[in-house]
Design an enzyme around this catalytic site. Structure first.
Site, short mmCIF file in Angstrom:
data_model
loop_
_atom_site.label_atom_id
_atom_site.label_comp_id
_atom_site.label_asym_id
_atom_site.label_seq_id
_atom_site.Cartn_x
_atom_site.Cartn_y
_atom_site.Cartn_z
CD GLU A 65 38.33 35.71 40.70
OE1 GLU A 65 37.28 36.34 40.89
OE2 GLU A 65 39.37 36.24 40.26
CG HIS A 87 65.78 30.32 31.69
ND1 HIS A 87 67.07 30.26 31.21
CD2 HIS A 87 65.04 30.86 30.69
CE1 HIS A 87 67.10 30.75 29.98
NE2 HIS A 87 65.89 31.12 29.64
CE LYS A 102 36.77 41.79 46.74
NZ LYS A 102 36.11 42.10 45.49
O1 PA5 Z 1 36.20 38.92 39.44
C1 PA5 Z 1 36.16 39.06 40.66
O2 PA5 Z 1 35.12 38.93 41.30
C2 PA5 Z 1 37.41 39.48 41.45
O3 PA5 Z 1 38.55 38.99 40.84
C3 PA5 Z 1 37.45 41.01 41.53
O4 PA5 Z 1 37.80 41.55 40.29
C4 PA5 Z 1 38.43 41.47 42.60
O5 PA5 Z 1 38.08 40.96 43.85
C5 PA5 Z 1 38.45 42.99 42.71
O6 PA5 Z 1 37.16 43.52 42.81
P1 PA5 Z 1 36.73 44.69 41.81
O7 PA5 Z 1 36.96 44.17 40.44
O8 PA5 Z 1 35.32 44.99 42.10
O9 PA5 Z 1 37.66 45.84 42.12
#
Ligand code: PA5
Length: 346
Positions: free
Chosen positions: A234, A250, A342
């Site tokens: 990310e 394994h 999203k």
């Molecule tokens: O860090 C991020 O932006 C993502 O991994 C979010 O955690 C994920 O999309 C879920 O969203 P949220 O944490 O708002 O529930």
């Protein structure tokens, strides 16, 4: 790429992620004071389910790792719609979504309410906060303005407090205070001002040298290895692999062969209290895979208590992913494709 050229950070980190990361110990200290309102009333649930996705699921992974050898009650992390069939009336569902808008988590809450399970919400707002408020569910309201994965202290520590409240403590106050102290020390050691020679995260970023990171933890740090992977994906927008010992001995071990393994960088997350049989497995893995791998690094947990050991490893990974992002010239804050998924599914 010279990661000691501090001008780079101003140019390539417009959202000042470096300041968010530097303040992580402060975030954790503040998080220790956050409580659910109204209080959670369910005493000793027989199952705890942490419902969340990626950044908001990582707190659940840390809870589960702290709970594993301490609680007679299972703590499982559910990443997806609905809930596992085992989550019935006696379960406690910790619904964790930093934005409060994650469809999977909202669906887990619906499922929990339909089954009569206890629910507590951990969020900065959104529909999750609205649902919790409308139904008088225990709600930990988090400060907003962060990216979810950068709010790990807020997502983990109040959830640990909820577990203590229902008779399932996963860490002592001393262990939590130790974690905050260690993170504070590490902030000074890992930030952009610290040169490569004295900065573990910058050194790890340089060692990768464009290769795909393959990160392996042990039985308690498997969740941390996964967290390193997701932070690299990310923040730095690079693909990464994560796995754990003993399982990978394994299967994946067979993939550590020349010439393909040259494109991978083996990264081992080590914990001082790993059992001797796991330490031996790390040594054998290193012996067998290192000759074929593009490179090898190890990162050691710090501290005595489980929270410090887990969070110290996570923190190095957060900074590592930050430096890889800066080196690649990508913004570590924004996640345009994730946002687009999203948006399309709304
Ligand atoms: O860090 C991020 O932006 C993502 O991994 C979010 O955690 C994920 O999309 C879920 O969203 P949220 O944490 O708002 O529930």
């Amino acid at each position: 790429m010279n990661l000691d050229d501090t001008r780079l950070f101003a140019e390539r980190d417009p959202h000042r992620v470096r300041e968010v990361l530097a303040a992580f110990a402060t975030q954790c200290r503040e998080a220790l004071a956050l409580v659910a309102e109204p209080v959670v009333r369910r005493a000793r649930p027989t199952l705890v389910v942490g419902a969340g996705m990626v950044g908001s699921a990582a707190g659940g992974d840390l809870l589960a790792a702290c709970a594993a050898e301490q609680l007679a009650v299972p703590v499982v992390v559910h990443r997806g719609y609905g809930l596992p069939a085992a989550a019935g009336k006696q379960a406690l569902v910790l619904a964790s979504s930093y934005s409060g808008e994650t469809a999977e988590v909202l669906s887990s809450v619906e499922a929990a309410l339909a089954r009569g399970a206890a629910v507590a919400a951990v969020t900065s707002g959104g529909r999750l906060a609205e649902m919790a408020t409308a139904r008088r569910l225990p709600l930990v309201r988090l400060p907003g303005g962060l990216m979810p994965r950068m709010a790990l202290g807020y997502l983990f520590l109040p959830a640990a407090r909820i577990l203590a409240r229902v008779g399932l403590p996963v860490a002592s106050a001393g262990d939590l205070a130790e974690a905050v102290e260690i993170l504070k020390t590490m902030a000074g050691e890992l930030g952009p001002e610290r040169p490569v020679a004295a900065n573990e995260a910058k050194r790890l970023a340089q060692a990768l040298d464009g290769r795909m990171p393959a990160i392996y933890g042990g039985p308690t740090t498997a969740g941390v290895a996964y967290r390193w992977k997701t932070d690299l994906e990310e923040n730095a927008k690079v693909m990464a692999l994560a796995g754990a010992l003993p399982e990978m001995n394994h299967n994946e071990i067979e993939a550590w062969r020349a010439p393909a393994a040259q494109t991978l960088h083996l990264t081992l997350l080590r914990d001082n209290d790993e059992p001797p049989e796991i330490a031996r497995r790390f040594a054998v893995l290193r012996d067998l895979a290192a000759p074929a791998a593009g490179g090898v690094s190890e990162c050691r947990a710090r501290g005595a208590g489980r929270p410090a050991r887990l969070l110290s490893l996570v923190y190095v990974g957060m900074w590592l992913s930050y430096y890889v992002a800066v080196a690649r010239g990508v913004d570590p804050w924004s996640v345009p494709l994730l946002d687009e998924v999203k948006r399309r599914l709304r």
